[in-house]
Design a protein around this motif. Sequence first.
Motif, PDB file in Angstrom:
ATOM      1  N   THR A  16       0.839  -1.197   0.000  1.00 19.50           N
ATOM      2  CA  THR A  16       0.000   0.000   0.000  1.00 19.50           C
ATOM      3  C   THR A  16       0.871   1.243   0.000  1.00 19.50           C
ATOM      4  O   THR A  16       1.832   1.326   0.760  1.00 19.50           O
ATOM      5  CB  THR A  16      -0.905   0.049   1.254  1.00 19.50           C
ATOM      6  OG1 THR A  16      -1.793  -1.059   1.230  1.00 19.50           O
ATOM      7  CG2 THR A  16      -1.720   1.331   1.289  1.00 19.50           C
ATOM      8  N   GLY A  21      -6.304   0.108   1.042  1.00 19.62           N
ATOM      9  CA  GLY A  21      -7.378  -0.827   0.753  1.00 19.62           C
ATOM     10  C   GLY A  21      -7.400  -1.311  -0.677  1.00 19.62           C
ATOM     11  O   GLY A  21      -8.003  -2.348  -0.983  1.00 19.62           O
ATOM     12  N   THR A  24      -6.712  -4.949  -2.181  1.00 19.83           N
ATOM     13  CA  THR A  24      -7.732  -5.999  -2.277  1.00 19.83           C
ATOM     14  C   THR A  24      -8.463  -5.987  -3.617  1.00 19.83           C
ATOM     15  O   THR A  24      -9.255  -6.894  -3.883  1.00 19.83           O
ATOM     16  CB  THR A  24      -8.772  -5.834  -1.154  1.00 19.83           C
ATOM     17  OG1 THR A  24      -9.507  -4.610  -1.351  1.00 19.83           O
ATOM     18  CG2 THR A  24      -8.108  -5.803   0.216  1.00 19.83           C
ATOM     19  N   SER A  76      -4.220  -3.389   8.308  1.00 18.88           N
ATOM     20  CA  SER A  76      -4.749  -2.695   7.136  1.00 18.88           C
ATOM     21  C   SER A  76      -3.680  -2.400   6.091  1.00 18.88           C
ATOM     22  O   SER A  76      -3.975  -1.786   5.069  1.00 18.88           O
ATOM     23  CB  SER A  76      -5.410  -1.382   7.568  1.00 18.88           C
ATOM     24  OG  SER A  76      -4.448  -0.493   8.133  1.00 18.88           O
ATOM     25  N   HIS A 302     -13.392   0.400  -2.475  1.00 20.33           N
ATOM     26  CA  HIS A 302     -12.349  -0.433  -1.878  1.00 20.33           C
ATOM     27  C   HIS A 302     -11.500   0.303  -0.842  1.00 20.33           C
ATOM     28  O   HIS A 302     -10.631  -0.304  -0.221  1.00 20.33           O
ATOM     29  CB  HIS A 302     -11.424  -0.973  -2.983  1.00 20.33           C
ATOM     30  CG  HIS A 302     -12.042  -2.055  -3.809  1.00 20.33           C
ATOM     31  ND1 HIS A 302     -12.963  -1.789  -4.802  1.00 20.33           N
ATOM     32  CD2 HIS A 302     -11.882  -3.403  -3.780  1.00 20.33           C
ATOM     33  CE1 HIS A 302     -13.325  -2.930  -5.369  1.00 20.33           C
ATOM     34  NE2 HIS A 302     -12.693  -3.918  -4.764  1.00 20.33           N
ATOM     35  N   ASP A 304     -10.042   1.646   2.408  1.00 23.30           N
ATOM     36  CA  ASP A 304     -10.050   1.243   3.814  1.00 23.30           C
ATOM     37  C   ASP A 304      -9.921   2.512   4.658  1.00 23.30           C
ATOM     38  O   ASP A 304      -8.838   3.075   4.812  1.00 23.30           O
ATOM     39  CB  ASP A 304      -8.889   0.284   4.077  1.00 23.30           C
ATOM     40  CG  ASP A 304      -8.874  -0.271   5.497  1.00 23.30           C
ATOM     41  OD1 ASP A 304      -9.404   0.404   6.405  1.00 23.30           O
ATOM     42  OD2 ASP A 304      -8.314  -1.359   5.695  1.00 23.30           O
ATOM     43  N   ARG A 305     -11.046   2.965   5.207  1.00 20.46           N
ATOM     44  CA  ARG A 305     -11.053   4.243   5.919  1.00 20.46           C
ATOM     45  C   ARG A 305     -10.212   4.190   7.193  1.00 20.46           C
ATOM     46  O   ARG A 305      -9.622   5.191   7.597  1.00 20.46           O
ATOM     47  CB  ARG A 305     -12.488   4.673   6.230  1.00 20.46           C
ATOM     48  CG  ARG A 305     -13.274   5.052   4.974  1.00 20.46           C
ATOM     49  CD  ARG A 305     -14.719   5.382   5.317  1.00 20.46           C
ATOM     50  NE  ARG A 305     -14.847   6.574   6.121  1.00 20.46           N
ATOM     51  CZ  ARG A 305     -14.847   7.822   5.654  1.00 20.46           C
ATOM     52  NH1 ARG A 305     -14.712   8.035   4.355  1.00 20.46           N
ATOM     53  NH2 ARG A 305     -14.990   8.851   6.460  1.00 20.46           N
ATOM     54  N   ASP A 306     -10.141   3.016   7.825  1.00 16.57           N
ATOM     55  CA  ASP A 306      -9.279   2.908   9.006  1.00 16.57           C
ATOM     56  C   ASP A 306      -7.813   3.086   8.627  1.00 16.57           C
ATOM     57  O   ASP A 306      -7.028   3.702   9.365  1.00 16.57           O
ATOM     58  CB  ASP A 306      -9.478   1.557   9.698  1.00 16.57           C
ATOM     59  CG  ASP A 306     -10.713   1.530  10.572  1.00 16.57           C
ATOM     60  OD1 ASP A 306     -11.204   2.617  10.926  1.00 16.57           O
ATOM     61  OD2 ASP A 306     -11.187   0.431  10.890  1.00 16.57           O
TER      62      ASP A 306
END
Length: 452
Positions: A16, A21, A24, A76, A302, A304-306
Motif C-alpha cells: 500500500t 485498501g 484488495t 490494514s 475499496h 479502507d477508511r481505518d
Amino acid sequence: MRKPIRFNAFLLNSPTHLAPGMWTHRDDRSRDYLDMAHWLALGRLLEAARFDAIFFADVLGPHAAHGDGLARSIESAAQLPVNDPLPVIAGLSTVTENLCFGFTSSVFAEHPYVFARRISTLDHLTRGRVAWNIVTSYLPGALDSLGRPELADHDLRYDYADEYLSVCYQLWEGSWRDDAVLRDAAAGRYADAARVRAVAHAGRHFNVSGIHLSEPSPQRTPLLFQAGASPRGIRFCTQHAECAFVVAHTPERLAQLVDAIRDRTEQAGRPRDAVRIYAQAAIVVAETDALAAATLADYRRHVDRDAVRALLSGWLGVDFAALDGAAPLTTFDNRAIQSLATQFAQADGSGWTVDRVIDWAGLGGLGPVLSGSPRTVADALEHWFDTTGIDGLNVPYLTLPDSYRQIASLLVPELTRRQRYPAAYGAGSFREKLFGAAARVPDNHAAARYRW
C-alpha cells in the motif's frame, strides 16, 4: 513549445502507498512487491511511456498514532510492511536504458560515511540515473527505533540534516580529484594516491576522518529532491534541493507554494528556476468521461477508511480515530490540523470536516485525483501546469500497474499530439536529462564549494 508535462511514477516498496485498501482490488498487483519480476515489468512499461523516473517513497516507522495503533496499521497494510527500495533500483537499472530512479532515504537511517558509499555505488550501477529524496523521518516510531528521540523537534531535524549533507558533499565532491583514477594497466596503477584526500569533518553530530571509499560516480552527488512546505523546510530546500516535491489540492494553493519556493531560491543566491518543482496528482483515465467516473467510483468502494485514518495520524501526528468525523477542522486546537485546515480553506474557501479529509485522502493522498477521458485529463493537466508553474508530477498509482498502463496507452498519446509531452529521452545522467546541463551539480549549488 510550451513547458512539457513530465511524469514520475510515485511508489512505495509495499502493498500500500497512497490508496489504502486498494491492494484488495481484483486489478491491483501491488501485493506482488516481493517479486523482482513485478518491478522489472513495471520498469519496462514506464520506460516505453517515457516517464522520467520511478520515484520511491519510504518510511522507517509505522503510522501508529491511531486508535489501537500498531496492530491496526499492520492489519490494514497502512504502508506496512515496507521494504528498502535500493535493491529494486539496482534490478530496474538492468532492464532500462533511460528511466531514472528517485529514492527516499532519511538522514537518520545510517551514518553519512556509509550512506555516501552506498549511493556512489548505485550511481555507478545505474550510469548516473539516481536521485535522493532527502527526508528527516517525521514518524516518532522511526526516531525511537533509531535511538534518536531527542530529535523529534522539527527544526532540530533540519539542523542535523544540514550537517549530514555537508559530510556527504565532502565525500562525494572533495575526496577524489576528477583525474585521480588512471586505470593504467601497463604501469600497474589504478589510481594516483596524491589525488585522493581524506575528509576531516568535526561537527556537532559527526566526526569523519577518511577518504571516500568509492571512485567518482557519473553525478558524484546524486540529483537531490526534497519535500518541505514549512518555513524551515523551504529554507533547507532552497539551499540543497535541485527538485522540490510539494502537495496541494488545488491549483491556487499549488501556485502559492511554487512562488514561495522560487522566491526563497532567489534569496538564497541561486537562479529562480534552479529548482524543478513536482506536484502530486493521481490520474484515472479511460476511453470516456463516463467510464473514468465509473472506474473511480469502483475504486472508492475499496478504500479502507481505518487505514486512511492511520496514514493521516502519522502524517499530522494526531489520532484521527479519536476525532469527530463531522467536526470542522477549524475546531481543533492542534498546529498540524490548523495548518491543514488553513491550506485547504485558503485554496477553495469551503469548510473541511474530518470525514471530508478522510474521503479526500483515501485515493492518492492529499493531492488531487484527475479523472476523465484523455482529452479531459489533458485539459486539466495543461491548466495545472500553465497556471501554477510546476515542472512535473509525481503520479501515485491507484491500481498497479493498471494506473500507469492506462496513462501510457491513453493519456501519453493525447499529450504527445498536443506537443506537451517529451518526444524522447535526453542523453546522459538524471541531472543531464532534466536540466540539459552537466552531470555534476552546478557551480551555484551548496555542494560545489566542497570540490577539490
